[in-house]
Design a protein around this motif. Sequence first.
Motif, mmCIF file in Angstrom:
data_model
loop_
_atom_site.group_PDB
_atom_site.id
_atom_site.type_symbol
_atom_site.label_atom_id
_atom_site.label_comp_id
_atom_site.label_asym_id
_atom_site.label_seq_id
_atom_site.Cartn_x
_atom_site.Cartn_y
_atom_site.Cartn_z
ATOM 1 N N SER A 1 0.828 -1.206 0.000
ATOM 2 C CA SER A 1 0.000 0.000 0.000
ATOM 3 C C SER A 1 0.865 1.260 0.000
ATOM 4 C CB SER A 1 -0.929 -0.009 1.225
ATOM 5 O OG SER A 1 -1.684 1.180 1.281
ATOM 6 N N LEU A 2 1.920 1.251 0.809
ATOM 7 C CA LEU A 2 2.782 2.434 0.931
ATOM 8 C C LEU A 2 3.571 2.710 -0.343
ATOM 9 C CD1 LEU A 2 3.963 1.894 4.600
ATOM 10 C CD2 LEU A 2 2.689 3.882 3.748
ATOM 11 N N GLN A 3 3.806 1.683 -1.147
ATOM 12 C CA GLN A 3 4.490 1.915 -2.420
ATOM 13 C C GLN A 3 3.601 2.709 -3.376
ATOM 14 O OE1 GLN A 3 6.256 -1.515 -4.240
ATOM 15 N NE2 GLN A 3 7.459 -2.043 -2.452
ATOM 16 N N LEU A 4 2.288 2.597 -3.189
ATOM 17 C CA LEU A 4 1.337 3.307 -4.051
ATOM 18 C C LEU A 4 0.937 4.659 -3.481
ATOM 19 C CD1 LEU A 4 -0.958 0.260 -4.876
ATOM 20 C CD2 LEU A 4 0.604 1.390 -6.469
ATOM 21 N N SER A 5 0.820 4.731 -2.145
ATOM 22 C CA SER A 5 0.371 5.977 -1.507
ATOM 23 C C SER A 5 0.885 6.029 -0.071
ATOM 24 C CB SER A 5 -1.159 6.047 -1.514
ATOM 25 O OG SER A 5 -1.613 7.206 -0.850
ATOM 26 N N GLN A 6 1.653 7.074 0.238
ATOM 27 C CA GLN A 6 2.212 7.210 1.587
ATOM 28 C C GLN A 6 1.174 7.868 2.497
ATOM 29 O OE1 GLN A 6 6.070 9.054 1.633
ATOM 30 N NE2 GLN A 6 7.033 7.220 0.865
ATOM 31 N N GLU A 7 0.492 7.049 3.278
ATOM 32 C CA GLU A 7 -0.521 7.545 4.204
ATOM 33 C C GLU A 7 -0.051 7.364 5.636
ATOM 34 O OE1 GLU A 7 -4.522 6.267 3.821
ATOM 35 O OE2 GLU A 7 -4.585 6.547 1.646
ATOM 36 N N CYS A 8 -0.324 8.364 6.445
ATOM 37 C CA CYS A 8 0.076 8.335 7.851
ATOM 38 C C CYS A 8 -0.475 7.097 8.566
ATOM 39 C CB CYS A 8 -0.414 9.614 8.528
ATOM 40 S SG CYS A 8 0.205 9.831 10.185
ATOM 41 N N ALA A 9 -1.767 6.812 8.353
ATOM 42 C CA ALA A 9 -2.406 5.685 9.052
ATOM 43 C C ALA A 9 -1.779 4.356 8.669
ATOM 44 C CB ALA A 9 -3.905 5.667 8.742
ATOM 45 N N THR A 10 -1.347 4.227 7.420
ATOM 46 C CA THR A 10 -0.721 2.975 6.988
ATOM 47 C C THR A 10 0.612 2.783 7.701
ATOM 48 O OG1 THR A 10 -1.728 3.378 4.820
ATOM 49 C CG2 THR A 10 -0.168 1.573 4.971
ATOM 50 N N TYR A 11 1.366 3.865 7.861
ATOM 51 C CA TYR A 11 2.631 3.778 8.596
ATOM 52 C C TYR A 11 2.390 3.399 10.061
ATOM 53 C CZ TYR A 11 5.771 5.689 5.003
ATOM 54 O OH TYR A 11 6.537 5.872 3.873
#
Length: 230
Positions: free
Chosen positions: A143-153
């Motif tokens: 997911s992070l490779q496509l979109s860097q989202e705070c919640a994912t981190y």
Amino acid sequence: CPSALDLVPFGIKPLLRRAAAYEALERYGLAYVDYKTVLQVDCAVQAAHDGVNRMTKALLEKDGVNWRQKLPPIPTVPVSAQMRWSVPSAGTTGANAAPAAALQGGPDQTAAGTERARTLKEEGNELVKKGNHKEAVEKYSESLQLSQECATYTNRALCYLTLKQYKEAVQDCTEALRLDPKNVKALYRRAQALKELKDYKSSIADIKSLLKIEPKNTAALRLLQELNRA
């Protein structure tokens, strides 16, 4: 490599090879900058993602949680260079073709990437509920490779805490705080990870920053008591 970059600014191969040379010389900050520059040109280059992860760990060990403050400036890649490298060659397939298609396809393709990132994050969340933290990490990473989202981190940081991969948890929380400096989950989870790494001073600093935002956060107050006894 600098000579090659003079001829072709932001060339991926010379940037990767110079980064590898800096890494071998233990000049991790310069290597990090080159790997991050490659990702601005083409976010699908796995060697650059792997390099960034390695350098982040090395810099965290070398300079502590404030390692980013000691980095050389990262150049901004102009859109013209991104577009130049995004044009697919006859042999471009798979992951390397994806960013090219996204750049050429306009907003719909970008929206599709964001939607795919959200789906992967939700799949990761479901795996966490089932206790499959290793598999969840893989979903969050995709997911992070496509979109860097705070919640994912912060979600991936929670998995790393459960898996006792504390340095990785610190790294993810630091990335989350770069996106949202007042993120309570990121501050709390980084404090937890730092406590396990016995960096009590930095852990207390994070908890105090959290309590400025949420003075009555009971979990943070409890952790602060534990840290004061440590």
